[in-house]
Design a protein around this motif. Sequence first.
Motif, PDB file in Angstrom:
ATOM      1  N   LEU A 153       0.825  -1.206   0.000  1.00  0.00           N
ATOM      2  CA  LEU A 153       0.000   0.000   0.000  1.00  0.00           C
ATOM      3  C   LEU A 153       0.860   1.256   0.000  1.00  0.00           C
ATOM      4  N   ASP A 154       1.975   1.212   0.723  1.00  0.00           N
ATOM      5  CA  ASP A 154       2.905   2.344   0.685  1.00  0.00           C
ATOM      6  C   ASP A 154       3.494   2.507  -0.711  1.00  0.00           C
ATOM      7  N   ARG A 155       3.887   1.382  -1.306  1.00  0.00           N
ATOM      8  CA  ARG A 155       4.471   1.434  -2.645  1.00  0.00           C
ATOM      9  C   ARG A 155       3.442   1.895  -3.672  1.00  0.00           C
ATOM     10  N   LEU A 156       2.206   1.442  -3.491  1.00  0.00           N
ATOM     11  CA  LEU A 156       1.125   1.839  -4.382  1.00  0.00           C
ATOM     12  C   LEU A 156       0.954   3.353  -4.379  1.00  0.00           C
ATOM     13  N   TYR A 157       1.027   3.959  -3.211  1.00  0.00           N
ATOM     14  CA  TYR A 157       0.840   5.405  -3.100  1.00  0.00           C
ATOM     15  C   TYR A 157       2.081   6.169  -3.564  1.00  0.00           C
ATOM     16  N   ASN A 158       3.256   5.667  -3.229  1.00  0.00           N
ATOM     17  CA  ASN A 158       4.486   6.424  -3.473  1.00  0.00           C
ATOM     18  C   ASN A 158       5.027   6.292  -4.890  1.00  0.00           C
ATOM     19  N   THR A 159       4.871   5.113  -5.505  1.00  0.00           N
ATOM     20  CA  THR A 159       5.541   4.894  -6.795  1.00  0.00           C
ATOM     21  C   THR A 159       4.622   4.430  -7.929  1.00  0.00           C
ATOM     22  N   GLN A 160       3.458   3.861  -7.610  1.00  0.00           N
ATOM     23  CA  GLN A 160       2.634   3.262  -8.657  1.00  0.00           C
ATOM     24  C   GLN A 160       1.333   4.021  -8.924  1.00  0.00           C
ATOM     25  N   GLN A 161       1.056   5.017  -8.137  1.00  0.00           N
ATOM     26  CA  GLN A 161      -0.211   5.728  -8.271  1.00  0.00           C
ATOM     27  C   GLN A 161      -0.406   6.298  -9.669  1.00  0.00           C
ATOM     28  N   GLU A 162       0.609   6.956 -10.191  1.00  0.00           N
ATOM     29  CA  GLU A 162       0.497   7.591 -11.503  1.00  0.00           C
ATOM     30  C   GLU A 162       0.277   6.559 -12.603  1.00  0.00           C
ATOM     31  N   SER A 163       1.034   5.457 -12.561  1.00  0.00           N
ATOM     32  CA  SER A 163       0.899   4.419 -13.592  1.00  0.00           C
ATOM     33  C   SER A 163      -0.489   3.815 -13.588  1.00  0.00           C
ATOM     34  N   ILE A 164      -1.007   3.521 -12.406  1.00  0.00           N
ATOM     35  CA  ILE A 164      -2.325   2.903 -12.293  1.00  0.00           C
ATOM     36  C   ILE A 164      -3.412   3.849 -12.805  1.00  0.00           C
ATOM     37  N   GLN A 165      -3.299   5.132 -12.484  1.00  0.00           N
ATOM     38  CA  GLN A 165      -4.292   6.085 -12.955  1.00  0.00           C
ATOM     39  C   GLN A 165      -4.221   6.263 -14.467  1.00  0.00           C
ATOM     40  N   GLN A 166      -3.029   6.237 -15.027  1.00  0.00           N
ATOM     41  CA  GLN A 166      -2.887   6.342 -16.481  1.00  0.00           C
ATOM     42  C   GLN A 166      -3.552   5.151 -17.172  1.00  0.00           C
ATOM     43  N   ILE A 167      -3.347   3.949 -16.616  1.00  0.00           N
ATOM     44  CA  ILE A 167      -3.956   2.741 -17.183  1.00  0.00           C
ATOM     45  C   ILE A 167      -5.476   2.826 -17.095  1.00  0.00           C
ATOM     46  N   SER A 168      -5.979   3.242 -15.944  1.00  0.00           N
ATOM     47  CA  SER A 168      -7.422   3.354 -15.744  1.00  0.00           C
ATOM     48  C   SER A 168      -8.044   4.372 -16.692  1.00  0.00           C
ATOM     49  N   LEU A 169      -7.384   5.515 -16.842  1.00  0.00           N
ATOM     50  CA  LEU A 169      -7.904   6.560 -17.728  1.00  0.00           C
ATOM     51  C   LEU A 169      -7.902   6.099 -19.182  1.00  0.00           C
ATOM     52  N   ALA A 170      -6.825   5.437 -19.606  1.00  0.00           N
ATOM     53  CA  ALA A 170      -6.752   4.963 -20.990  1.00  0.00           C
ATOM     54  C   ALA A 170      -7.869   3.963 -21.274  1.00  0.00           C
ATOM     55  N   HIS A 171      -8.154   3.100 -20.316  1.00  0.00           N
ATOM     56  CA  HIS A 171      -9.234   2.127 -20.504  1.00  0.00           C
ATOM     57  C   HIS A 171     -10.589   2.822 -20.565  1.00  0.00           C
ATOM     58  N   THR A 172     -10.783   3.802 -19.692  1.00  0.00           N
ATOM     59  CA  THR A 172     -12.056   4.531 -19.678  1.00  0.00           C
ATOM     60  C   THR A 172     -12.274   5.261 -20.995  1.00  0.00           C
ATOM     61  N   ARG A 173     -11.237   5.900 -21.493  1.00  0.00           N
ATOM     62  CA  ARG A 173     -11.366   6.599 -22.778  1.00  0.00           C
ATOM     63  C   ARG A 173     -11.682   5.617 -23.908  1.00  0.00           C
ATOM     64  N   LYS A 174     -11.085   4.442 -23.833  1.00  0.00           N
ATOM     65  CA  LYS A 174     -11.355   3.429 -24.854  1.00  0.00           C
ATOM     66  C   LYS A 174     -12.814   2.989 -24.805  1.00  0.00           C
ATOM     67  N   ILE A 175     -13.321   2.763 -23.591  1.00  0.00           N
ATOM     68  CA  ILE A 175     -14.705   2.332 -23.424  1.00  0.00           C
ATOM     69  C   ILE A 175     -15.681   3.408 -23.893  1.00  0.00           C
ATOM     70  N   LEU A 176     -15.348   4.667 -23.624  1.00  0.00           N
ATOM     71  CA  LEU A 176     -16.248   5.774 -23.939  1.00  0.00           C
ATOM     72  C   LEU A 176     -15.967   6.403 -25.299  1.00  0.00           C
ATOM     73  N   GLY A 177     -15.229   5.702 -26.131  1.00  0.00           N
ATOM     74  CA  GLY A 177     -14.991   6.206 -27.475  1.00  0.00           C
ATOM     75  C   GLY A 177     -14.000   7.342 -27.547  1.00  0.00           C
ATOM     76  N   GLY A 178     -13.109   7.428 -26.576  1.00  0.00           N
ATOM     77  CA  GLY A 178     -12.034   8.412 -26.609  1.00  0.00           C
ATOM     78  C   GLY A 178     -12.361   9.745 -25.970  1.00  0.00           C
ATOM     79  N   LYS A 179     -13.602   9.926 -25.500  1.00  0.00           N
ATOM     80  CA  LYS A 179     -13.991  11.226 -24.963  1.00  0.00           C
ATOM     81  C   LYS A 179     -14.610  11.082 -23.582  1.00  0.00           C
TER      82      LYS A 179
END
Length: 298
Positions: A153-179
Amino acid sequence: MYFCDMFVRKKKNRSRTTSAVITDKSGGRFRELQTIGVSSDEKEISDFYQQGKKWISHHRGDRDMFAIMEKEREEKEVTEHLLNTVENILLNGIQLILNQVSNLIGFAAIEDDILKHLVISRLCQPTGKSGTMDYLKSYFDEDIKLHKIYRYLDRLYNTQQESIQQISLAHTRKILGGKISLLFCDVTTRIFSKDGKHAQLQVVLGLPVSRDGYPLSYSLFNGSQCEGKTMIPVVEDFVRRFNLDDFVIVADSGLMNKINISLLEFGRYKYIIGARIKNETEEIKQWIRSLDNETGKI
């Protein structure tokens, strides 16, 4: 000749062989009627046993009750085995399905199985960290120590937070047609009053999600941060990092205050913020009451 209590008996012999014998129990006494075969081979013995059951069926001229009972017993064992297998398949199936979903979203890029285990546990069996450890061990045979969960959980907050959010956002944009056209904002806190820890700070979590509830990002604030003052920092941080434009912010009444509205208008954001009717002016109340309410229309 009609015998009502015939059955096949496997009789052990001194020669270390086994005989398949047709036996009758009529009148309270056991009588050996017919020896089907003798062997020391398990397969042959089993074959002799089945032949004996057929012999009984043929000579009785009706249904062999012993065979029926034996068949029911076998069917019960098969059914119980099948149900136990199905239960195991379902439990493992959850993991198999969610693993595939995780990979399709893109989380396989996070090279740490603990993230996957924690997410699956949260979906299937929401509980505390210790309960999660027990759940993983009991159902998936994953032996993850409690200290590893906390360290992750410490590592998730300190080093992986940005990567995980980027992955989540890219998937959401894909699902919603890019917008992304809608940005729902909410805030939740850990309410310590429920477990008597009044003196400890709360953690405030800001969570923007898109239409249909797809998570976009999250921000953490210390417990002394007023909830109403968290929305603008969350929105501005999200817009800056992910170059979001042409969207509408939607929030509930808990985030409605004069400062937020002023900052939203200053930033030229489009927004919808809920409000409690009872707190509005009489003029607005009368306007709301005058509206024609019709299902399916806004």
